[in-house]
Design a protein around this motif. Sequence first.
Motif, PDB file in Angstrom:
ATOM      1  N   ARG A 345       0.964  -1.134   0.128  1.00  0.00           N
ATOM      2  CA  ARG A 345       0.057  -0.091   0.101  1.00  0.00           C
ATOM      3  C   ARG A 345       0.869   1.365   0.034  1.00  0.00           C
ATOM      4  N   PRO A 346       1.816   1.329   1.021  1.00  0.00           N
ATOM      5  CA  PRO A 346       2.705   2.684   0.674  1.00  0.00           C
ATOM      6  C   PRO A 346       3.463   2.735  -0.491  1.00  0.00           C
ATOM      7  N   LEU A 347       3.928   1.430  -1.050  1.00  0.00           N
ATOM      8  CA  LEU A 347       4.695   1.841  -2.343  1.00  0.00           C
ATOM      9  C   LEU A 347       3.501   2.209  -3.819  1.00  0.00           C
ATOM     10  N   VAL A 348       2.261   1.682  -3.477  1.00  0.00           N
ATOM     11  CA  VAL A 348       1.514   2.141  -4.648  1.00  0.00           C
ATOM     12  C   VAL A 348       1.266   3.551  -4.420  1.00  0.00           C
ATOM     13  N   ARG A 353       2.042   9.019  -7.248  1.00  0.00           N
ATOM     14  CA  ARG A 353       2.233  10.560  -7.091  1.00  0.00           C
ATOM     15  C   ARG A 353       3.347  10.912  -8.237  1.00  0.00           C
ATOM     16  N   ARG A 354       3.938   9.974  -8.945  1.00  0.00           N
ATOM     17  CA  ARG A 354       4.750  10.324 -10.027  1.00  0.00           C
ATOM     18  C   ARG A 354       4.163  10.440 -11.312  1.00  0.00           C
ATOM     19  N   ARG A 355       4.355  11.492 -12.102  1.00  0.00           N
ATOM     20  CA  ARG A 355       3.878  11.824 -13.249  1.00  0.00           C
ATOM     21  C   ARG A 355       3.879  10.622 -14.329  1.00  0.00           C
ATOM     22  N   LEU A 356       5.204  10.001 -14.379  1.00  0.00           N
ATOM     23  CA  LEU A 356       5.468   8.990 -15.251  1.00  0.00           C
ATOM     24  C   LEU A 356       4.553   7.642 -15.147  1.00  0.00           C
ATOM     25  N   ARG A 361       0.470   4.817 -21.311  1.00  0.00           N
ATOM     26  CA  ARG A 361       1.594   3.838 -22.169  1.00  0.00           C
ATOM     27  C   ARG A 361       2.275   3.224 -20.777  1.00  0.00           C
ATOM     28  N   PHE A 362       2.815   3.878 -19.655  1.00  0.00           N
ATOM     29  CA  PHE A 362       3.550   3.367 -18.621  1.00  0.00           C
ATOM     30  C   PHE A 362       2.706   2.455 -17.755  1.00  0.00           C
ATOM     31  N   SER A 363       1.537   3.033 -17.187  1.00  0.00           N
ATOM     32  CA  SER A 363       0.792   2.414 -16.274  1.00  0.00           C
ATOM     33  C   SER A 363      -0.453   1.452 -16.686  1.00  0.00           C
ATOM     34  N   GLY A 364      -1.029   1.948 -17.990  1.00  0.00           N
ATOM     35  CA  GLY A 364      -2.231   1.307 -18.402  1.00  0.00           C
ATOM     36  C   GLY A 364      -3.336   1.501 -17.801  1.00  0.00           C
TER      37      GLY A 364
END
Length: 400
Positions: A345-348, A353-356, A361-364
Amino acid sequence: RQVKLYFTASPTAPAAGSTAAAGPTPPADVVARYQALTCSNEDERKAALGTDRPQDWTVACDRDRTQKYLLMPASVVGTDVKTASAGLAGSGGATNVNTGAWVVNVEFTGSGQKKFTTLTEETIGKQVAIVLDGVVQSAPSTNERIAGSAQISGSFTQSDAEDLANVLRYGALPLAFERSQAESISPTLGKDSLHGGLLAGALGLLLVVAYSFLYYRALGIVVVTSLAVSGGLVYAAVVLLGDAIGFTLSLAGIAGLIVSIGVTADSFVVYFERIKDEVQSGRTVRAAADRAWPAARRTMLSADTVSFLAAAVLYILSIGSVRGFAFTLGLSTLSDVLIMFIFTRPLVALLVRRRLFSASRFSGLSPKTVGGRASVEPPVVATRARLAKRPAPAGQKRES
């Protein structure tokens, strides 16, 4: 297995008020064993592995391991006992009122009765040992010649009397085992099976990782890192438990760890699908991750609770290697709960919060990618303002 009844020639265990038993001289090796006998746990294990034949002199300890006996060859064996039962002793007379003392009543077969009568004639004032599997279950003194059924009395509780009756009744059954099949296997079989189990676990882990990257794209990073942390946590727990309680990882335990990969992957699927549902509704990835967590958390806790209870029940009711499977499955389930709360949960929350990570294309995770609709803002209705004609102030001309 047989119950063996015979009188003792031990000078350390005479009947009350009697002197040391006189009789045939025991063999020197048996006397040496008697003198070395300490009735310790090691001596008890050696006795369990001994032959303990009815026709031999032998030595034995009582059930409490407080008294040792030098025993002559058996005069009456277990198959000479017809039946035995526990009951309350009577006071005699016409009324035969129970005294409240528990006794054991023993009946013998026809040939067994003759043997037992002869035994009682030879052991009046001495002890008769009742031996089962190399342990003296009871050593009552013979008060008189007994030509019929015997009654064993003493400071018996109901449980003690019933236990001794069961020894005499069921221990009299001669048991023999026939070897139906024998197979010699190579000592490398276990090693090969271990390698096969580890290979199966590695293959299953690779399939989970590949599926995560293909279906969830950037969220596959969360899956890989969480599985790595979970594996390290379980490995550390196994090592610590091995030092603390002697826990060993068997093939069944490895199977439990392989199954736990699916349990952990289920938790990821629940959380990620909730995020996709929120994104499909038109929310941003960051907002979707925050809103998806409470509902996903309840589902994951419910599933892990069921899995842990199943592992606990299986561990309690099963024996042997199956308990190893249940133990590792329960341990991995607890690890899954811990990892989801303190790591996944903390990692997600950090990644969204990162724009990438928000790029489709990156996250789907764009609404278009997950089959939803984009966030729709209320339509802005443009109205044309009309310029009202106002009269010019006094002294000014109106310009057209």
